[in-house]
Design a protein around this motif. Structure first.
Motif, mmCIF file in Angstrom:
data_model
loop_
_atom_site.group_PDB
_atom_site.id
_atom_site.type_symbol
_atom_site.label_atom_id
_atom_site.label_comp_id
_atom_site.label_asym_id
_atom_site.label_seq_id
_atom_site.Cartn_x
_atom_site.Cartn_y
_atom_site.Cartn_z
ATOM 1 N N ASP A 49 0.830 -1.211 0.000
ATOM 2 C CA ASP A 49 0.000 0.000 0.000
ATOM 3 C C ASP A 49 0.863 1.260 0.000
ATOM 4 O O ASP A 49 0.474 2.292 -0.531
ATOM 5 C CB ASP A 49 -1.057 -0.009 1.106
ATOM 6 C CG ASP A 49 -0.529 0.224 2.510
ATOM 7 O OD1 ASP A 49 0.681 0.392 2.707
ATOM 8 O OD2 ASP A 49 -1.362 0.229 3.444
ATOM 9 N N MET A 155 -5.829 4.110 4.361
ATOM 10 C CA MET A 155 -5.321 2.800 3.986
ATOM 11 C C MET A 155 -5.407 1.797 5.135
ATOM 12 O O MET A 155 -5.862 2.117 6.229
ATOM 13 C CB MET A 155 -3.883 2.939 3.483
ATOM 14 C CG MET A 155 -3.720 3.962 2.355
ATOM 15 S SD MET A 155 -4.759 3.622 0.897
ATOM 16 C CE MET A 155 -3.910 2.216 0.201
ATOM 17 N N HIS A 188 -8.277 1.746 0.969
ATOM 18 C CA HIS A 188 -8.133 0.293 1.000
ATOM 19 C C HIS A 188 -9.212 -0.298 1.896
ATOM 20 O O HIS A 188 -9.505 0.227 2.970
ATOM 21 C CB HIS A 188 -6.764 -0.136 1.544
ATOM 22 C CG HIS A 188 -6.685 -1.606 1.851
ATOM 23 N ND1 HIS A 188 -6.812 -2.111 3.134
ATOM 24 C CD2 HIS A 188 -6.542 -2.689 1.039
ATOM 25 C CE1 HIS A 188 -6.719 -3.435 3.102
ATOM 26 N NE2 HIS A 188 -6.558 -3.805 1.854
#
Length: 282
Positions: A49, A155, A188
């Motif tokens: 990520d 994220m 995410h």
């Protein structure tokens, strides 16, 4: 000087909206913040990520940076890092030349962020941006001004730690308000149906589905043991669900990439996906 393993936890009736009981305990557990970076250092998803965020920002930010520079010689592009933790992503994003507003509910996480990255931000201020810590519940971001940021990142399934669809949509609405028109949100989420590839996953999915009819819980909600906590909360999404919540909040999904089962790389098929990266615009 020895520090207590946890900060005094306020009573449960003070727990903010969208914060599950296990999460309330998590944000007041000082030892989790102290050892967080070491704990996730070998987690493949953290490296993936990081690369995804930096590559996406490099692709979308050139024109925005030019616009910001034209506004003022001292103006820097701004990123909202939502669920910033100890600065795992805030620091590399800062090094791209962004000022980063690092938002987290955990005071211990933000204190660790300042200890580890505060001096670096000052030393390299001319070449890089500054990290600005802000303690806040992600559902209650009224203090953040409209159109203050160029882009936002959220994220490591941070949005999945928010309990309740209405609370998640409220969070996404705040970000849509805070990001300038044309800016992007990089997100995410963990994928619900990845449970089918896990031992006992079908049973957990069935239990979650049945529970959603008997209480205020939603299909996809789960609690699990995590670093000494027995009821850590996480909501896992279907692709349709997260796209619906983003649309309700005014975001347009421009790109979806699947995260592989072990988190080390992107996956081609949904069957091999543990989660999703989404790039959204408003």
């Amino acid at each position: 000087m020895n520090q207590p393993p946890h900060s005094p936890r306020p009573p449960d009736w003070l727990r903010p909206p969208g914060v599950a009981a296990g999460t309330w305990q998590y944000v007041h557990q000082r030892t989790i913040a102290r050892h967080y970076d070491d704990f996730v250092a070998d987690t493949p998803l953290c490296e993936l990520d990081r690369r995804y965020v930096l590559e996406t920002l490099a692709a979308v930010s050139a024109d925005r940076a030019t616009e910001r520079a034209a506004e003022s010689e001292d103006s820097r592009p701004v990123i909202l890092d939502l669920g910033a933790g100890t600065g795992r992503l805030a620091d590399p994003v800062r090094q791209l030349g962004y000022d980063v507003l690092a938002v987290d509910l955990s005071q211990s996480m933000l204190e660790t962020l300042v200890e580890r990255h505060g001096d670096q931000a000052a030393e390299h201020r001319r070449a890089a941006g500054t990290i600005l810590p802000m303690r806040a519940n992600l559902v209650q971001l009224d203090a953040i001004a409209d159109s203050i940021a160029d882009h936002a990142i959220c994220m490591f399934s941070t949005i999945g730690m928010i309990q309740g669809r209405a609370n998640r949509v409220r969070f996404l609405c705040h970000i849509a308000r805070a990001v300038r028109p044309g800016g992007c949100l990089i997100l995410h989420v963990h994928r619900r149906w990845a449970a089918l590839r896990e031992a006992g996953g079908m049973r957990r999915l069935l239990r979650s589905w049945i529970h959603s009819f008997r209480s205020d819980a939603e299909f996809g909600d789960a609690t699990y043991a995590y670093r000494g906590l027995d009821k850590m909360f996480m909501h896992r999404f279907s692709e349709r669900e997260i796209k619906s919540e983003l649309k309700t909040a005014g975001w347009t999904v421009e790109r979806i990439d699947r995260v592989g089962l072990d988190g080390s790389d992107l996956a081609r098929s949904a069957w091999d996906a543990s989660g999703l990266f989404l790039v959204c615009t408003r």
